[in-house]
Design an enzyme around this catalytic site. Structure first.
Site, short mmCIF file in Angstrom:
data_model
loop_
_atom_site.label_atom_id
_atom_site.label_comp_id
_atom_site.label_asym_id
_atom_site.label_seq_id
_atom_site.Cartn_x
_atom_site.Cartn_y
_atom_site.Cartn_z
N ARG A 1 0.85 -1.19 0.00
CA ARG A 1 0.00 0.00 0.00
C ARG A 1 0.88 1.23 0.00
O ARG A 1 1.89 1.28 0.73
CB ARG A 1 -0.90 -0.01 1.24
CG ARG A 1 -1.95 1.07 1.21
CD ARG A 1 -2.79 1.09 2.46
NE ARG A 1 -2.24 1.96 3.47
CZ ARG A 1 -2.94 2.52 4.46
NH1 ARG A 1 -4.24 2.25 4.57
NH2 ARG A 1 -2.37 3.30 5.34
N TYR B 1 -3.31 11.16 6.61
CA TYR B 1 -3.64 9.78 6.96
C TYR B 1 -2.71 8.81 6.21
O TYR B 1 -2.47 8.97 5.02
CB TYR B 1 -5.11 9.43 6.59
CG TYR B 1 -5.26 7.94 6.61
CD1 TYR B 1 -5.36 7.26 7.82
CD2 TYR B 1 -5.15 7.18 5.44
CE1 TYR B 1 -5.37 5.88 7.87
CE2 TYR B 1 -5.17 5.80 5.47
CZ TYR B 1 -5.28 5.16 6.69
OH TYR B 1 -5.26 3.80 6.74
N ASP C 1 -5.32 3.96 -0.20
CA ASP C 1 -6.51 4.21 0.62
C ASP C 1 -6.84 5.71 0.57
O ASP C 1 -6.05 6.54 1.01
CB ASP C 1 -6.20 3.79 2.07
CG ASP C 1 -7.42 3.77 2.96
OD1 ASP C 1 -8.48 4.29 2.54
OD2 ASP C 1 -7.32 3.22 4.08
N HIS D 1 -9.44 6.89 2.13
CA HIS D 1 -9.97 7.10 3.49
C HIS D 1 -11.20 7.99 3.54
O HIS D 1 -11.26 8.95 4.32
CB HIS D 1 -8.85 7.61 4.40
CG HIS D 1 -8.85 6.95 5.75
ND1 HIS D 1 -9.36 7.54 6.85
CD2 HIS D 1 -8.44 5.72 6.14
CE1 HIS D 1 -9.25 6.72 7.89
NE2 HIS D 1 -8.70 5.61 7.47
N GLU E 1 -9.08 2.18 -2.26
CA GLU E 1 -9.93 1.86 -1.10
C GLU E 1 -10.70 3.07 -0.59
O GLU E 1 -10.17 4.18 -0.58
CB GLU E 1 -8.98 1.34 0.00
CG GLU E 1 -9.63 1.05 1.31
CD GLU E 1 -8.58 0.62 2.35
OE1 GLU E 1 -7.47 0.21 1.96
OE2 GLU E 1 -8.90 0.71 3.54
N GLU F 1 -14.36 -1.22 5.60
CA GLU F 1 -13.74 -1.46 6.91
C GLU F 1 -14.60 -0.92 8.05
O GLU F 1 -14.47 -1.38 9.17
CB GLU F 1 -12.31 -0.88 6.97
CG GLU F 1 -12.25 0.61 6.88
CD GLU F 1 -10.82 1.15 6.89
OE1 GLU F 1 -9.97 0.61 6.17
OE2 GLU F 1 -10.57 2.12 7.63
N ARG G 1 -13.97 -5.20 2.59
CA ARG G 1 -12.91 -4.86 3.55
C ARG G 1 -13.21 -5.25 5.00
O ARG G 1 -12.37 -5.05 5.88
CB ARG G 1 -12.67 -3.34 3.50
CG ARG G 1 -11.96 -2.90 2.27
CD ARG G 1 -10.48 -3.18 2.35
NE ARG G 1 -9.82 -2.31 3.30
CZ ARG G 1 -8.80 -2.67 4.08
NH1 ARG G 1 -8.34 -3.91 4.07
NH2 ARG G 1 -8.22 -1.80 4.88
N GLU H 1 -4.75 -7.35 4.65
CA GLU H 1 -3.93 -6.22 5.13
C GLU H 1 -3.12 -6.70 6.34
O GLU H 1 -3.64 -7.39 7.21
CB GLU H 1 -4.84 -5.05 5.53
CG GLU H 1 -4.08 -3.83 6.00
CD GLU H 1 -5.01 -2.67 6.38
OE1 GLU H 1 -6.22 -2.88 6.52
OE2 GLU H 1 -4.49 -1.56 6.52
N TRP I 1 -12.66 11.82 8.17
CA TRP I 1 -11.23 11.51 8.37
C TRP I 1 -10.88 10.21 7.68
O TRP I 1 -11.64 9.28 7.66
CB TRP I 1 -10.91 11.39 9.87
CG TRP I 1 -9.47 11.02 10.04
CD1 TRP I 1 -8.39 11.84 9.86
CD2 TRP I 1 -8.95 9.73 10.39
NE1 TRP I 1 -7.23 11.14 10.07
CE2 TRP I 1 -7.55 9.83 10.39
CE3 TRP I 1 -9.53 8.49 10.70
CZ2 TRP I 1 -6.71 8.75 10.68
CZ3 TRP I 1 -8.72 7.43 10.98
CH2 TRP I 1 -7.31 7.56 10.97
O1 KDG Z 1 -9.17 2.42 13.37
C1 KDG Z 1 -9.11 3.02 12.12
C2 KDG Z 1 -7.94 2.49 11.35
O2 KDG Z 1 -7.87 1.12 11.50
C3 KDG Z 1 -8.05 2.83 9.89
O3 KDG Z 1 -7.92 4.21 9.75
C4 KDG Z 1 -6.98 2.09 9.10
O4 KDG Z 1 -8.00 2.77 7.03
C5 KDG Z 1 -7.29 1.99 7.65
C6 KDG Z 1 -6.69 0.87 6.94
O5 KDG Z 1 -7.00 0.71 5.77
O6 KDG Z 1 -5.93 0.13 7.55
MG MG Z 2 -8.61 1.86 5.15
#
Ligand code: KDG
Ligand code: MG
Length: 412
Positions: free
Chosen positions: A147, A159, A220, A222, A246, A272, A293, A349, A412
Site C-alpha cells: 500500500r 492519513y 486508501d 480514506h 480503497e 472497513e 474490507r 492487510e 477523516w
Molecule cells: O481504526 C481506524 C484504522 O484502522 C483505519 O484508519 C486504518 O484505514 C485503515 C486501513 O486501511 O488500515
Molecule cells: Mg482503510
C-alpha cells in the site's frame, strides 16, 4: 458443557485492545477481539453489562443460535459496538469448538484453499524519496503487495503516513503508522482535496517508473471524496494499474459507488467501517465493488463475515480484510483461519503489531515470503498473558478529527 465465565479484558500493550475470554465448564478457553478504535470502553461496557450475563450457562457449541440470540434478541440491531461485541463472543466460541475438535480453526471452516494468505504492507513517506525507501524496506521484509501513501505538499500530516515522519507527532519508529493518539482529546488534522487529487497520480507514476509494472500497489483514499472526485481519482490512477483503490467515498451512501464505477476500471475496495451484510447489499448485488474490507472483529464474527464473503463470491467479489494494528492478534488470527479456507480470498492487510502486543497475545501465525499462514495448534492459536497485559493498563486514545482548510469538519 456450558459457558462458565466470560471476562472482558481491557489493556494497552502498545495500543488499546478489548478482548473477551470465555471459559467453559470443562476448562477450555476461547478468545475474541472486540476492539473499536477510540471507543473501546463502550464495547467493554456493552459486553460486561449486557452480553456476559446472557451467555453464562449457555451451551458453548451452539454458535449460530448464540449469534442469532445476541443479534435479534437485542431488538436494537447493527452498529459498530453491538457487532464488535457479538463478534467477540462468536470468535471465542469458534476458538473453543476448534480446541474441542483438536484442530486449527481453518479445518472446521472447510480446510485450506491455499498455502497462505497474500498480505499487503503499508509503505509511506512524507515525499517520494522517503516513500521509495519504505517500499524497498517492505520488499526486503518479504512483502509482495504494498500500500502506498504519501504526504501532500502544503499539509502538515496526512492519513496513512507514519506519524514519526512528521516532526513532533510523537512517533517512535520510522514506519509506525498508528493513527490513534493517546490523550483526552483527538488530534485535529487539515485536509485539501484538490491538492490530493493533483498529487496522487504523480506519486503512482513515480512508483511505477521506479519499481516497474509487476508490483501490486494499493491505495486508501480514506472516505474523503465526493462521488465525482472519487471517479476522477480512479480515472487518473488507471495508467498505474492499482490492485485496489480503497474507501473512495464515505460508505453510508452505497449508490455513490455506482457513479464512481461508471467512470473508472480501477478496482474498488470498501467496508472497513461496515458491520453487517446489509451495508453491502447494493454494492454486491450491483457489482459496484471488487473487494470486501470488513474484518472478523467489526462485522459480527466469523459466522457473519463468512456469510458476507459467500454472498460476495456469487459476484466474483473477493475478500480484503481490514488488518491495521487496532485489529488485535486475536482478530488477525481469526481473519487468517477464515482467509485460508475461503474460496474467494483476495488479499489480507497486515500492519505488524508491536513486540509488546505480541508478547501479550503470543500469536502462532507467521509471515513468510509475502504470505500469512495461520498457526496449526488447536483453535485460533492465540493466547492472552494477563501479567503482561495488566502491566499495560488502558490509556485513552482517539483517532484524529479532520477539518478542511477553512475549518469545516470533514471525513477523516
Ligand atoms: O481504526 C481506524 C484504522 O484502522 C483505519 O484508519 C486504518 O484505514 C485503515 C486501513 O486501511 O488500515
Ligand atoms: Mg482503510
Amino acid at each position: 458443557m456450558t459457558i462458565d465465565s466470560a471476562e472482558v479484558l481491557v489493556a494497552s500493550p502498545g495500543r488499546n485492545f478489548v478482548t473477551l475470554r470465555i471459559t467453559t465448564s470443562d476448562g477450555v478457553t476461547g478468545l475474541g477481539d472486540a476492539t473499536v478504535n477510540g471507543r473501546e470502553l463502550a464495547v467493554a461496557s456493552y459486553l460486561r453489562d449486557h452480553v456476559v450475563p446472557l451467555i453464562l450457562g449457555r451451551d458453548e457449541h451452539r454458535i449460530e443460535d448464540t449469534w442469532q440470540y445476541l443479534y435479534r434478541g437485542a431488538y436494537w440491531r447493527r452498529g459498530p459496538i453491538t457487532m464488535a461485541a457479538i463478534a467477540a463472543v462468536d470468535t471465542a466460541l469458534w476458538d473453543i469448538k476448534a480446541k474441542h475438535a483438536g484442530m486449527p480453526l481453518y479445518q472446521l471452516l472447510g480446510g485450506k484453499s491455499r498455502e497462505g494468505c497474500l498480505a499487503y504492507g503499508h509503505a509511506s513517506g512524507r515525499d517520494v524519496p522517503e516513500l521509495f525507501d519504505s517500499i524497498r524496506q517492505h520488499q526486503a521484509e518479504g512483502f509482495r503487495a504494498i500500500r502506498v501513501q504519501t504526504g501532500i505538499p502544503g499539509l502538515d500530516s496526512v492519513y496513512g503516513v507514519a506519524a514519526s515522519a512528521f516532526a513532533g507527532a510523537g512517533g517512535t519508529a520510522r514506519y509506525d503508522h498508528e493513527p490513534a493518539r493517546r490523550g483526552a482529546q483527538p488530534v485535529e488534522e487539515r485536509w485539501d482535496t484538490r491538492a490530493y487529487l493533483r498529487h496522487a497520480p504523480t506519486v503512482f507514476e513515480a512508483v511505477r517508473n521506479e519499481f516497474g509494472p509487476e508490483l501490486p500497489l494499493l491505495h486508501d483514499a480514506h472516505h474523503r471524496l465526493t462521488p465525482i472526485q472519487a471517479a476522477k481519482l480512479g480515472k487518473s490512477l488507471e495508467p498505474y494499474d492499482l490492485f485496489w483503490l480503497e474507501d473512495v467515498t464515505p460508505a453510508e451512501n452505497q449508490a455513490a459507488l455506482r457513479l464512481v464505477r461508471e467512470h473508472t476500471t480501477t478496482p474498488l475496495a470498501i467496508g472497513e467501517v461496515f458491520n453487517t451484510i446489509w451495508d453491502y447489499r447494493e454494492l454486491i448485488e450491483n457489482q459496484l465493488i471488487d473487494y470486501v474490507r470488513s474484518p472478523v472483529t467489526h462485522a459480527g464474527g466469523i459466522t457473519a463475515l463468512r456469510r458476507i464473503f459467500d454472498y460476495a463470491g456469487i459476484y466474483q467479489i473477493k475478500s480484503g480484510m481490514h488488518g491495521p494494528t487496532d485489529i488485535s492478534p486475536v482478530g488477525m488470527a481469526a481473519a487468517l483461519h477464515l482467509g485460508i479456507a475461503l474460496h474467494n480470498f483476495g488479499i489480507q492487510e497486515y500492519m505488524t503489531h508491536s513486540p509488546i502486543t505480541d508478547e501479550v497475545f503470543q500469536p502462532t501465525y507467521r509471515f513468510s515470503e509475502g504470505l500469512l499462514i495461520p498457526g496449526d495448534s488447536p483453535g485460533l492459536g492465540v493466547s492472552y498473558l494477563d501479567e503482561v497485559a495488566n502491566a499495560n493498563p488502558y490509556d485513552q486514545a482517539y483517532l484524529p478529527v479532520n477539518r478542511l482548510m477553512d475549518g469545516t469538519v470533514h471525513d477523516w
